[in-house]
Scaffold this motif. Structure first.
Motif, PDB file in Angstrom:
ATOM      1  N   ARG A   2      38.140  31.588  41.108  1.00 43.84           N
ATOM      2  CA  ARG A   2      37.769  32.380  40.027  1.00 43.84           C
ATOM      3  C   ARG A   2      38.915  33.736  40.255  1.00 43.84           C
ATOM      4  O   ARG A   2      38.685  33.877  41.054  1.00 43.84           O
ATOM      5  CB  ARG A   2      36.751  33.327  39.671  1.00 43.84           C
ATOM      6  N   VAL A   3      39.871  33.744  38.887  1.00 45.68           N
ATOM      7  CA  VAL A   3      40.949  34.823  38.947  1.00 45.68           C
ATOM      8  C   VAL A   3      40.443  35.611  38.005  1.00 45.68           C
ATOM      9  O   VAL A   3      40.427  35.739  36.651  1.00 45.68           O
ATOM     10  CB  VAL A   3      42.117  34.428  38.623  1.00 45.68           C
ATOM     11  N   VAL A   4      40.085  37.230  38.409  1.00 49.69           N
ATOM     12  CA  VAL A   4      40.495  38.702  37.904  1.00 49.69           C
ATOM     13  C   VAL A   4      41.466  39.550  37.579  1.00 49.69           C
ATOM     14  O   VAL A   4      41.788  39.586  39.073  1.00 49.69           O
ATOM     15  CB  VAL A   4      38.858  38.239  38.267  1.00 49.69           C
ATOM     16  N   ALA A   5      41.466  39.682  37.093  1.00 49.84           N
ATOM     17  CA  ALA A   5      42.220  40.912  36.676  1.00 49.84           C
ATOM     18  C   ALA A   5      41.024  42.839  37.707  1.00 49.84           C
ATOM     19  O   ALA A   5      40.652  42.842  37.851  1.00 49.84           O
ATOM     20  CB  ALA A   5      42.746  41.982  35.513  1.00 49.84           C
ATOM     21  N   VAL A   6      41.814  43.499  38.111  1.00 46.30           N
ATOM     22  CA  VAL A   6      41.352  44.084  39.091  1.00 46.30           C
ATOM     23  C   VAL A   6      41.492  45.424  38.301  1.00 46.30           C
ATOM     24  O   VAL A   6      42.041  46.053  37.469  1.00 46.30           O
ATOM     25  CB  VAL A   6      42.721  44.641  40.565  1.00 46.30           C
ATOM     26  N   THR A   7      39.892  46.496  38.572  1.00 44.90           N
ATOM     27  CA  THR A   7      39.537  46.968  37.866  1.00 44.90           C
ATOM     28  C   THR A   7      39.342  48.276  38.819  1.00 44.90           C
ATOM     29  O   THR A   7      39.329  47.798  39.837  1.00 44.90           O
ATOM     30  CB  THR A   7      37.953  46.795  37.220  1.00 44.90           C
ATOM     31  N   ASP A   8      39.195  49.848  38.629  1.00 46.75           N
ATOM     32  CA  ASP A   8      38.370  50.532  39.110  1.00 46.75           C
ATOM     33  C   ASP A   8      37.474  50.276  40.468  1.00 46.75           C
ATOM     34  O   ASP A   8      37.249  50.718  42.114  1.00 46.75           O
ATOM     35  CB  ASP A   8      38.296  51.601  38.685  1.00 46.75           C
ATOM     36  N   GLU A   9      36.315  49.012  40.280  1.00 47.89           N
ATOM     37  CA  GLU A   9      35.380  48.811  40.984  1.00 47.89           C
ATOM     38  C   GLU A   9      35.958  47.685  41.668  1.00 47.89           C
ATOM     39  O   GLU A   9      35.305  47.839  42.717  1.00 47.89           O
ATOM     40  CB  GLU A   9      34.132  48.188  39.863  1.00 47.89           C
ATOM     41  N   THR A  10      36.653  47.010  41.721  1.00 47.30           N
ATOM     42  CA  THR A  10      37.696  46.169  42.460  1.00 47.30           C
ATOM     43  C   THR A  10      39.390  46.201  42.926  1.00 47.30           C
ATOM     44  O   THR A  10      39.529  45.620  43.802  1.00 47.30           O
ATOM     45  CB  THR A  10      37.815  44.581  41.115  1.00 47.30           C
ATOM     46  N   ARG A  11      39.425  47.451  42.699  1.00 47.67           N
ATOM     47  CA  ARG A  11      40.880  48.183  43.564  1.00 47.67           C
ATOM     48  C   ARG A  11      40.507  48.560  44.850  1.00 47.67           C
ATOM     49  O   ARG A  11      41.337  48.409  45.177  1.00 47.67           O
ATOM     50  CB  ARG A  11      41.248  49.449  43.017  1.00 47.67           C
ATOM     51  N   ASP A  46      49.416  49.752  37.685  1.00 47.48           N
ATOM     52  CA  ASP A  46      49.111  50.412  37.036  1.00 47.48           C
ATOM     53  C   ASP A  46      49.084  49.903  35.846  1.00 47.48           C
ATOM     54  O   ASP A  46      49.270  48.771  35.801  1.00 47.48           O
ATOM     55  CB  ASP A  46      50.727  51.566  37.098  1.00 47.48           C
ATOM     56  N   GLU A  47      48.339  50.748  34.735  1.00 48.21           N
ATOM     57  CA  GLU A  47      47.793  49.779  33.480  1.00 48.21           C
ATOM     58  C   GLU A  47      48.944  49.383  32.505  1.00 48.21           C
ATOM     59  O   GLU A  47      48.675  48.600  31.429  1.00 48.21           O
ATOM     60  CB  GLU A  47      46.953  51.128  32.982  1.00 48.21           C
ATOM     61  N   ALA A  48      50.363  49.746  32.627  1.00 46.22           N
ATOM     62  CA  ALA A  48      51.401  49.624  31.961  1.00 46.22           C
ATOM     63  C   ALA A  48      52.075  48.404  32.071  1.00 46.22           C
ATOM     64  O   ALA A  48      52.039  47.650  31.034  1.00 46.22           O
ATOM     65  CB  ALA A  48      52.370  51.363  31.811  1.00 46.22           C
ATOM     66  N   HIS A  49      52.350  48.261  33.239  1.00 43.64           N
ATOM     67  CA  HIS A  49      53.460  47.346  33.702  1.00 43.64           C
ATOM     68  C   HIS A  49      53.080  46.460  34.702  1.00 43.64           C
ATOM     69  O   HIS A  49      53.586  45.195  34.873  1.00 43.64           O
ATOM     70  CB  HIS A  49      54.664  48.034  33.921  1.00 43.64           C
ATOM     71  N   VAL A  50      51.980  46.925  35.339  1.00 47.70           N
ATOM     72  CA  VAL A  50      51.997  46.521  36.558  1.00 47.70           C
ATOM     73  C   VAL A  50      50.625  45.619  36.770  1.00 47.70           C
ATOM     74  O   VAL A  50      49.630  46.865  37.138  1.00 47.70           O
ATOM     75  CB  VAL A  50      52.353  46.967  37.900  1.00 47.70           C
TER      76      VAL A  50
END
Length: 156
Positions: A2-11, A46-50
């Motif tokens: 399972r692939v998920v985007a990093v969130t504040d909770e998973t950083r 960062d939320e804009a580019h990475v």
């Protein structure tokens, strides 16, 4: 997998695996940990580019990736790490393919000098998909110096 985007909770999970990545490459990058034992990261999310991604296997974090996007269809894998335990099962290839399917378009991947095993991995992963218009060259990166670079198009 399972692939998920990093969130504040998973950083923190991402950052923990990023430390293992930095340690593994320290021989090639000549980076040492800071006084607190932590490596400085080369790529900050960062939320804009990475965007950071975590790859899970049976609920366990098994790898990370950082993807830079300069446009909706122009992407670069800036960081990519699979925990050694999971490498022989082709998890890295599956993870890369999941990222490419998720973001169709132009992709760039670079490997620093001495990371021949990484170049071998990426060429095999690209060939397994397959992707189109593969160009491999030597490139002068502002940060890393001479790197091996692959550029290709993935339709998704």
């Amino acid at each position: 997998m399972r692939v998920v985007a990093v969130t504040d909770e998973t950083r923190a999970i991402y950052n923990n695996l990023a430390q293992a990545y930095e340690a593994e490459f320290s021989k090639l990058t000549q980076k040492q940990p800071l006084e607190n034992g932590v490596f400085e990261l080369d790529t900050n999310l960062d939320e804009a580019h990475v965007t950071g991604f975590i790859c899970y296997v049976s609920g366990i974090p098994a790898g990370i990736a950082a993807v830079c996007s300069n446009a909706s269809d122009d992407n670069e894998i800036a960081e990519f790490y699979i925990v050694p335990f999971y490498r022989k099962a082709k998890l890295g290839t599956q993870f890369a393919h999941a990222l490419w399917h998720q973001r169709p378009g132009q992709w760039t991947i670079k490997q620093i000098a001495g990371a021949n095993y990484a170049t071998y991995f990426w060429l095999n992963a690209i060939d397994d998909l397959p992707c189109e218009n593969l160009i491999e060259d030597q490139y002068e990166d502002d940060y890393w110096g001479t790197v091996t670079r692959q550029r290709f198009v993935c339709k998704g």
